[in-house]
Scaffold this motif. Structure first.
Motif, mmCIF file in Angstrom:
data_model
loop_
_atom_site.group_PDB
_atom_site.id
_atom_site.type_symbol
_atom_site.label_atom_id
_atom_site.label_comp_id
_atom_site.label_asym_id
_atom_site.label_seq_id
_atom_site.Cartn_x
_atom_site.Cartn_y
_atom_site.Cartn_z
ATOM 1 N N LEU A 244 0.802 -1.221 0.000
ATOM 2 C CA LEU A 244 0.000 0.000 0.000
ATOM 3 C C LEU A 244 0.839 1.277 0.000
ATOM 4 O O LEU A 244 0.310 2.369 -0.219
ATOM 5 N N ALA A 245 2.132 1.128 0.246
ATOM 6 C CA ALA A 245 2.973 2.284 0.536
ATOM 7 C C ALA A 245 2.952 3.332 -0.558
ATOM 8 O O ALA A 245 2.776 4.531 -0.290
ATOM 9 N N ASP A 246 3.108 2.928 -1.794
ATOM 10 C CA ASP A 246 3.222 3.912 -2.880
ATOM 11 C C ASP A 246 1.902 4.605 -3.185
ATOM 12 O O ASP A 246 1.891 5.680 -3.777
ATOM 13 N N ARG A 247 0.801 4.007 -2.751
ATOM 14 C CA ARG A 247 -0.509 4.611 -2.973
ATOM 15 C C ARG A 247 -0.958 5.469 -1.799
ATOM 16 O O ARG A 247 -1.631 6.489 -1.990
ATOM 17 N N LEU A 248 -0.592 5.080 -0.555
ATOM 18 C CA LEU A 248 -1.232 5.676 0.606
ATOM 19 C C LEU A 248 -0.288 6.403 1.567
ATOM 20 O O LEU A 248 -0.770 7.117 2.452
ATOM 21 N N LEU A 249 1.008 6.210 1.430
ATOM 22 C CA LEU A 249 1.953 6.891 2.315
ATOM 23 C C LEU A 249 2.611 8.062 1.593
ATOM 24 O O LEU A 249 2.730 8.065 0.369
ATOM 25 N N VAL A 250 3.019 9.054 2.357
ATOM 26 C CA VAL A 250 3.690 10.232 1.800
ATOM 27 C C VAL A 250 5.176 10.050 2.075
ATOM 28 O O VAL A 250 5.658 10.363 3.165
ATOM 29 N N ILE A 251 5.891 9.545 1.094
ATOM 30 C CA ILE A 251 7.262 9.082 1.314
ATOM 31 C C ILE A 251 8.150 9.521 0.158
ATOM 32 O O ILE A 251 7.689 9.726 -0.961
ATOM 33 N N GLY A 252 9.451 9.657 0.465
ATOM 34 C CA GLY A 252 10.408 9.936 -0.582
ATOM 35 C C GLY A 252 11.371 11.036 -0.210
ATOM 36 O O GLY A 252 11.478 11.460 0.942
ATOM 37 N N SER A 253 12.085 11.517 -1.224
ATOM 38 C CA SER A 253 12.965 12.661 -1.067
ATOM 39 C C SER A 253 12.105 13.912 -0.911
ATOM 40 O O SER A 253 10.895 13.888 -1.179
ATOM 41 N N PRO A 254 12.701 15.043 -0.499
ATOM 42 C CA PRO A 254 11.900 16.272 -0.401
ATOM 43 C C PRO A 254 11.155 16.598 -1.689
ATOM 44 O O PRO A 254 9.969 16.947 -1.648
ATOM 45 N N ALA A 255 11.799 16.468 -2.840
ATOM 46 C CA ALA A 255 11.137 16.780 -4.105
ATOM 47 C C ALA A 255 9.975 15.831 -4.375
ATOM 48 O O ALA A 255 8.910 16.238 -4.860
ATOM 49 N N GLN A 256 10.167 14.546 -4.062
ATOM 50 C CA GLN A 256 9.093 13.567 -4.270
ATOM 51 C C GLN A 256 7.904 13.851 -3.357
ATOM 52 O O GLN A 256 6.749 13.721 -3.763
ATOM 53 N N VAL A 257 8.170 14.241 -2.119
ATOM 54 C CA VAL A 257 7.084 14.528 -1.182
ATOM 55 C C VAL A 257 6.331 15.784 -1.608
ATOM 56 O O VAL A 257 5.095 15.842 -1.533
ATOM 57 N N VAL A 258 7.041 16.799 -2.092
ATOM 58 C CA VAL A 258 6.367 18.004 -2.594
ATOM 59 C C VAL A 258 5.455 17.644 -3.760
ATOM 60 O O VAL A 258 4.299 18.102 -3.836
ATOM 61 N N ASP A 259 5.935 16.819 -4.676
ATOM 62 C CA ASP A 259 5.103 16.399 -5.812
ATOM 63 C C ASP A 259 3.878 15.634 -5.328
ATOM 64 O O ASP A 259 2.767 15.816 -5.840
ATOM 65 N N ARG A 260 4.082 14.771 -4.348
ATOM 66 C CA ARG A 260 2.974 13.971 -3.810
ATOM 67 C C ARG A 260 1.918 14.868 -3.179
ATOM 68 O O ARG A 260 0.714 14.716 -3.419
ATOM 69 N N LEU A 261 2.363 15.831 -2.397
ATOM 70 C CA LEU A 261 1.418 16.750 -1.763
ATOM 71 C C LEU A 261 0.737 17.644 -2.794
ATOM 72 O O LEU A 261 -0.415 18.035 -2.615
ATOM 73 N N GLY A 262 1.442 17.955 -3.873
ATOM 74 C CA GLY A 262 0.820 18.726 -4.940
ATOM 75 C C GLY A 262 -0.367 18.012 -5.559
ATOM 76 O O GLY A 262 -1.372 18.634 -5.901
ATOM 77 N N ALA A 263 -0.272 16.680 -5.664
ATOM 78 C CA ALA A 263 -1.390 15.900 -6.206
ATOM 79 C C ALA A 263 -2.601 15.975 -5.279
ATOM 80 O O ALA A 263 -3.745 16.082 -5.731
ATOM 81 N N TYR A 264 -2.352 15.923 -3.969
ATOM 82 C CA TYR A 264 -3.461 16.033 -3.023
ATOM 83 C C TYR A 264 -4.057 17.441 -3.021
ATOM 84 O O TYR A 264 -5.273 17.610 -2.915
ATOM 85 N N ALA A 265 -3.209 18.445 -3.113
ATOM 86 C CA ALA A 265 -3.714 19.819 -3.157
ATOM 87 C C ALA A 265 -4.584 20.028 -4.389
ATOM 88 O O ALA A 265 -5.645 20.657 -4.322
ATOM 89 N N ALA A 266 -4.148 19.492 -5.514
ATOM 90 C CA ALA A 266 -4.928 19.613 -6.747
ATOM 91 C C ALA A 266 -6.261 18.884 -6.627
ATOM 92 O O ALA A 266 -7.250 19.258 -7.274
ATOM 93 N N ALA A 267 -6.298 17.846 -5.790
ATOM 94 C CA ALA A 267 -7.536 17.074 -5.592
ATOM 95 C C ALA A 267 -8.489 17.741 -4.607
ATOM 96 O O ALA A 267 -9.621 17.286 -4.449
ATOM 97 N N GLY A 268 -8.047 18.803 -3.933
ATOM 98 C CA GLY A 268 -8.952 19.533 -3.051
ATOM 99 C C GLY A 268 -8.521 19.647 -1.611
ATOM 100 O O GLY A 268 -9.256 20.221 -0.799
#
Length: 309
Positions: A244-268
């Motif tokens: 489940l990690a790649d779908r549900l956890l916020v993990i990675g390098s700083p750049a990867q985490v920023v990108d991940r959070l950007g997807a959630y921000a775009a979703a609302g």
């Protein structure tokens, strides 16, 4: 988020550091009993309130059905005053650990209905004035909270949960829909459904905003961040999170985490509660510091109105 397995005595130090590092709010979870150690949000956040001035304080989440509704309202109102009006009250129905319900003398079945009635009680008491209410588990005959919460109308209500019932609960009572372990796509779909339900309740669009709770770890090495988060979260929930990690956890390098959070921000999502998954104090401090210095500044610009963490 204050680490779930940390000694409650550490919340004072953690709260000071979170405020100094520039986080917008400090979250604290709770259970009566769980697979491992868990604190109580009302008590721990009261300690945090005493040593901070700016940061908001979020219970994430208060398992409302195991409380008498009037006790939860009283404790929340008191904490709101102690903190100078900085409390956000997160509400969950629980149920993932049935022994705590048994210990509290509360049936797991019907916990959603009990939560809805308790939310009505809390909301009406927060509104001020005498409350008359006859419910399944609560009887109020002209009683008022005294002193009332400092925030007009009471602390904002963050409603946890991923299913339709949670969205309906948010549309009826909530200021924030606050799901855990959802993908950006699930969050976006939920926000769309929430808009429909707000219409049904006669509340304006935007009356309830989106947020999400995410376990995560940020490190210079994305592989190390993933490995650490999977190990820690799997231990907390007693299940294998590797698939489940790649779908549900916020993990990675700083750049990867920023990108991940950007997807959630775009979703609302307008708020994100970062729950650091770390093995020990040194690892915890490292991931929180890295998040604060290299992720948090970029999070500010995400979404239509910016995002907070």
């Amino acid at each position: 988020m204050f680490p779930i397995s940390a000694d409650p005595a550490e919340v004072v130090t953690f709260a000071r550091e979170a405020e100094t590092l520039g986080f917008d709010f400090l979250g604290c979870g709770e259970h009566l009993f769980f697979h491992g150690p868990v604190t109580n949000a009302f008590v721990s956040l009261a300690a945090a309130a005493a040593v901070t001035d700016r940061i908001r304080l979020l219970s994430a989440l208060t398992i409302l059905p195991v409380y008498p509704a009037v006790l939860a309202a009283k404790q929340a109102a008191t904490l709101d005053r102690i903190s100078g009006g900085r409390l956000d009250l997160g509400i969950g129905v629980g149920g993932e650990y049935p022994p705590e319900f048994e210990a509290a003398g509360v049936p797991v079945a019907g916990r959603g209905r009990r939560t809805d009635e308790s939310l009505r009680v809390v909301q009406e008491l927060f509104a001020g004035g005498p409350v008359e209410l006859e419910g399944e588990t609560v009887r109020l005959r002209g009683l008022s909270l005294d002193p009332p919460p400092l925030q007009a109308g009471g602390p904002p209500l963050w409603i946890g949960g991923r299913k339709e019932a949670a969205l309906r609960r948010t549309a009826r009572f909530g200021d924030v829909w606050f799901p855990y372990a959802v993908t950006p796509e699930q969050l976006q779909a939920g926000m769309g459904r929430l808009g429909e339900l707000l219409d049904e309740q006669g509340r304006p669009q935007g009356a309830a905003r989106g947020a999400f709770f995410g376990w995560g770890h940020v490190a210079r090495s994305g592989a190390l961040a993933r490995e650490t988060a999977v190990r820690v979260v799997s231990s907390i929930y007693q299940q294998d999170f590797a698939p489940l990690a790649d779908r549900l956890l916020v993990i990675g390098s700083p750049a990867q985490v920023v990108d991940r959070l950007g997807a959630y921000a775009a979703a609302g999502a307008e708020e994100f509660l970062f729950a650091p998954a770390a093995d020990d104090v040194a690892s915890l401090r490292e991931t929180v510091q890295l998040f604060a210095t290299e992720v948090l500044p970029q999070v500010r610009s995400l979404g239509p109105r910016g995002a907070s963490t």
